[in-house]
Design a protein around this motif. Structure first.
Motif, mmCIF file in Angstrom:
data_model
loop_
_atom_site.group_PDB
_atom_site.id
_atom_site.type_symbol
_atom_site.label_atom_id
_atom_site.label_comp_id
_atom_site.label_asym_id
_atom_site.label_seq_id
_atom_site.Cartn_x
_atom_site.Cartn_y
_atom_site.Cartn_z
ATOM 1 N N UNK A 16 -39.945 17.297 41.707
ATOM 2 C CA UNK A 16 -40.574 16.985 42.985
ATOM 3 C C UNK A 16 -40.316 18.052 44.035
ATOM 4 N N UNK A 17 -39.232 18.820 43.888
ATOM 5 C CA UNK A 17 -38.948 19.900 44.838
ATOM 6 C C UNK A 17 -38.739 21.207 44.073
ATOM 7 N N UNK A 18 -38.752 22.301 44.800
ATOM 8 C CA UNK A 18 -38.732 23.636 44.200
ATOM 9 C C UNK A 18 -37.325 23.979 43.675
ATOM 10 N N UNK A 19 -37.211 24.533 42.477
ATOM 11 C CA UNK A 19 -35.916 25.053 42.017
ATOM 12 C C UNK A 19 -35.469 26.202 42.926
ATOM 13 N N UNK A 20 -34.157 26.274 43.160
ATOM 14 C CA UNK A 20 -33.616 27.234 44.131
ATOM 15 C C UNK A 20 -32.710 28.251 43.444
ATOM 16 N N UNK A 21 -32.957 29.523 43.712
ATOM 17 C CA UNK A 21 -32.080 30.592 43.246
ATOM 18 C C UNK A 21 -30.988 30.821 44.288
ATOM 19 N N UNK A 22 -29.758 30.965 43.831
ATOM 20 C CA UNK A 22 -28.643 31.231 44.739
ATOM 21 C C UNK A 22 -27.936 32.515 44.312
ATOM 22 N N UNK A 23 -27.400 33.219 45.301
ATOM 23 C CA UNK A 23 -26.754 34.498 45.022
ATOM 24 C C UNK A 23 -25.586 34.724 45.971
ATOM 25 N N UNK A 24 -24.421 35.017 45.400
ATOM 26 C CA UNK A 24 -23.273 35.438 46.206
ATOM 27 C C UNK A 24 -23.472 36.912 46.569
#
Length: 252
Positions: A16-24
């Motif tokens: 239902x919502x967008x997958x999120x990319x995360x980065x340190x």
């Protein structure tokens, strides 16, 4: 890679919502020249993820702006304050005494490295030259079941989930997934629900970028085997209805 993953998600779990990319982000030079929609606002890690998954915005926050002390210290944006390490921050709130509170903090996943900032962006809008650390997804329990089946597709066994009931997505889905290089499932915490719009039916999932190929294969192969979402109900051909509601032979 991301296009393949997104098409797999659309086929198998229909989020239902967008997958999120995360980065340190170790050095600010890593993001020079990158157009970021929301930068250095006083928001929490979970709110950064929410902006990306609900609005499709990229966000970047450095330590002195990362508003929640738990998320900021878990993600290495600040040194962990003594009040957190000693359990003072959660004593008499989540635990009855200081010993129990300290014990909870001792179990909280935290990166040992120090980072300058934390970047999030929607997986639908990849950023050139940025290699994602962890992908964060929010899903209902049936969709989470499908991910769990994908996680176990190659090696079987069981999936072990840990939770503290606090600092959910930042400590477990981001940090613990990053540290262990293994997928994680977590219950969103109070802050995620109150300030970052996590819903009652949602669970948070963290997938290390390096495990993406295996998750894609696991989702596709279990889908091919007949495990589908939405889950099809087994509807009876001849259900029991009151006589007045049943079509009779002389009804025309």
């Amino acid at each position: 890679m991301f296009e393949n993953f997104l098409s797999t998600l659309d086929k198998t779990v229909k989020l239902q919502t967008i997958p999120v990319a995360t980065k340190f982000i170790k050095e600010s030079s890593q993001i020079e020249g990158i157009k970021i929609r929301l930068k250095n606002k006083k928001i929490n890690i979970c709110q950064q993820i929410a902006y990306s998954r609900y609005y499709g915005w990229s966000t970047y926050v450095e330590g002195n702006y990362s508003y929640c002390v738990l998320g900021a210290s878990n993600c290495g944006l600040i040194s962990t304050p003594e009040r957190v390490i000693e359990g003072k921050v959660n004593c008499s709130i989540y635990q009855k005494d200081i010993n129990a509170a300290k014990k909870m903090q001792e179990c909280m996943p935290r990166v040992k490295e120090r980072f300058t900032g934390f970047l999030t962006y929607p997986l639908t809008k990849p950023i050139e030259n940025i290699i994602t650390d962890v992908i964060v997804i929010y899903a209902n329990t049936a969709q989470t079941m499908r991910f769990l089946q994908a996680f176990l597709y190659h090696e079987g066994g069981e999936f072990v989930m840990k939770s503290s009931g606090d600092a959910g997505v930042c400590s477990r889905c981001v940090v613990e997934a990053y540290l262990t290089n293994e997928p994680k499932i977590e219950i969103p915490c109070l802050g995620d629900r109150r300030f970052a719009m996590a819903q009652d039916f949602e669970l948070a999932i963290g997938i290390p970028y390096k495990k993406l190929d295996k998750v894609i294969e696991g989702l596709l192969e279990t889908h091919k085997a007949g495990i589908r979402y939405p889950i099809p109900f087994d509807m009876k051909e001849h259900c029991e209805l009151p006589k007045e509601y049943t079509t009779l032979e002389n009804d025309a």
